[in-house]
Scaffold this motif. Sequence first.
Motif, PDB file in Angstrom:
ATOM      1  N   ASP A   1       0.832  -1.206   0.000  1.00  0.00           N
ATOM      2  CA  ASP A   1       0.000   0.000   0.000  1.00  0.00           C
ATOM      3  C   ASP A   1       0.866   1.255   0.000  1.00  0.00           C
ATOM      4  O   ASP A   1       0.475   2.286  -0.549  1.00  0.00           O
TER       5      ASP A   1
ATOM      6  N   MET B   1       1.703   2.252  -3.567  1.00  0.00           N
ATOM      7  CA  MET B   1       0.526   2.813  -4.241  1.00  0.00           C
ATOM      8  C   MET B   1       0.221   4.212  -3.727  1.00  0.00           C
ATOM      9  O   MET B   1      -0.040   5.139  -4.507  1.00  0.00           O
ATOM     10  N   ASN B   2       0.257   4.406  -2.420  1.00  0.00           N
ATOM     11  CA  ASN B   2      -0.025   5.721  -1.844  1.00  0.00           C
ATOM     12  C   ASN B   2       1.014   6.748  -2.268  1.00  0.00           C
ATOM     13  O   ASN B   2       0.687   7.918  -2.521  1.00  0.00           O
TER      14      ASN B   2
ATOM     15  N   LEU C   1       0.228   7.729  -5.829  1.00  0.00           N
ATOM     16  CA  LEU C   1      -0.952   8.591  -5.863  1.00  0.00           C
ATOM     17  C   LEU C   1      -0.613  10.015  -5.423  1.00  0.00           C
ATOM     18  O   LEU C   1      -1.064  10.994  -6.034  1.00  0.00           O
TER      19      LEU C   1
ATOM     20  N   GLY D   1       1.385  11.590  -8.194  1.00  0.00           N
ATOM     21  CA  GLY D   1       0.515  11.961  -9.299  1.00  0.00           C
ATOM     22  C   GLY D   1      -0.280  13.214  -9.013  1.00  0.00           C
ATOM     23  O   GLY D   1      -0.439  14.086  -9.878  1.00  0.00           O
ATOM     24  N   SER D   2      -0.782  13.335  -7.799  1.00  0.00           N
ATOM     25  CA  SER D   2      -1.535  14.535  -7.416  1.00  0.00           C
ATOM     26  C   SER D   2      -0.639  15.763  -7.452  1.00  0.00           C
ATOM     27  O   SER D   2      -1.039  16.833  -7.944  1.00  0.00           O
TER      28      SER D   2
ATOM     29  N   LEU E   1       0.715   8.646 -13.849  1.00  0.00           N
ATOM     30  CA  LEU E   1      -0.649   8.121 -13.943  1.00  0.00           C
ATOM     31  C   LEU E   1      -0.665   6.712 -14.536  1.00  0.00           C
ATOM     32  O   LEU E   1      -1.408   5.841 -14.065  1.00  0.00           O
TER      33      LEU E   1
ATOM     34  N   VAL F   1       0.452   4.331 -11.841  1.00  0.00           N
ATOM     35  CA  VAL F   1      -0.629   4.055 -10.894  1.00  0.00           C
ATOM     36  C   VAL F   1      -1.603   3.039 -11.483  1.00  0.00           C
ATOM     37  O   VAL F   1      -2.026   2.087 -10.812  1.00  0.00           O
TER      38      VAL F   1
ATOM     39  N   SER G   1      -2.221  -0.724 -10.091  1.00  0.00           N
ATOM     40  CA  SER G   1      -3.574  -1.121  -9.685  1.00  0.00           C
ATOM     41  C   SER G   1      -3.984  -2.426 -10.356  1.00  0.00           C
ATOM     42  O   SER G   1      -4.535  -3.328  -9.717  1.00  0.00           O
TER      43      SER G   1
END
Length: 384
Positions: A6, A9-10, A13, A16-17, A52, A55, A59
């Motif tokens: 996790d 992935m976090n 993210l 990406g933000s 992106l 990610v 996923s």
Amino acid sequence: MELTSDALMNSLLALGSAALVITLWLWPRLARQRPLPVLGRVGLLTVTQIVLVSVLALSVNNSFGFYTSWDDLLGSGGTKLALTSNENHKGGAPVGDALVRPTEEGGLETVGDLPKGPPEEVGRVESVRIVGKETGLSDQMFVYLPPEYFDPKLALTRFPVMLAIAGYPGITVNLMKELPVVQQAVELQRTGKMQPTIVVLARPTLDPPRNTECVDVVGGPRTETWFTKDVPEALHSAYRIGRSPASWAVFGYSTGGSCALRLGMRFPNVFGATAALHGDVKVVEDQFTGGSLFGGDRTLAEQSDLTWRLQNLPAPPLSMLVVTTRKEADYPQTVQFVEQAQQLAATNPQFQVESMYLDDGGHNFDSWIRELPATLEWVGNRLG
């Protein structure tokens, strides 16, 4: 950070933000049609799209389990090792040049409902990497050791084993995270409905993302040999487990169920019992298998066709359980197979065939979770 964690992935993210916010903030300042502003806009778009896409790829991988670790992805986990005997092993996988080695590869930390406490009270789940002496294949597995395994009074006792195989595509940890195989086995053993049993969790995919259907692929990975020779031999070298087929069962769901039926019927000298949730009786060859698994050899294909085996070969010394729902698309074919198997078993006491059918449910974890308790209890009653 592990590939399936996790934290990775976090982090992606968040990255990406941040890339999106920076792009929106800098875009007006790079509006001029000069070389540097144009290169700046291209750079911003490139970074944002790479993040992106990463990610999205992560996923998809976490959902379908094509790769379980960085070694798996990069192909650096396949070193062949020498066998080291360790008959008196009392709990942790042996270290050094062994076929079963402890590993910190990801997955176990994502399971939050495993029993907590000392091994002698609740047992222990170990994350190990197994390397095949015969095939050279290597993969991460999880091994659950029951509390009795750590009891000094049972230091010379060999325990029965259930090999559990996940579906395709899917990662090994799904056998705890999505389908609570270990958790259910712990509860059944605690209440006396299943004898103390070592549970080994595996996936059918040894050449990701290819689906090998647990067969020896012509010109490819020898997955069947891995499960029927390499895995038992490696586990024997590291744990106190029974050696006779009566001490071994193979279980699976979906593709893992297909594997369980096929491995059991083809190798009753290894597995004395097999149980399958929604498995196929014939090898499915499609875009996921990369074309023909048997190189177009009809004889090889027939040997792995369970209906053909019922019609042309002697009954195997095996206890078999077939589980599905009446709403499954292949329910009629499953019933036909079970009826043929039971006709053969009627005159061959060494071959026992049973079935369980849910009235509703599909090819999903909701159905498999409902079918799991009775299936594991059935397996426990057939292990010696």
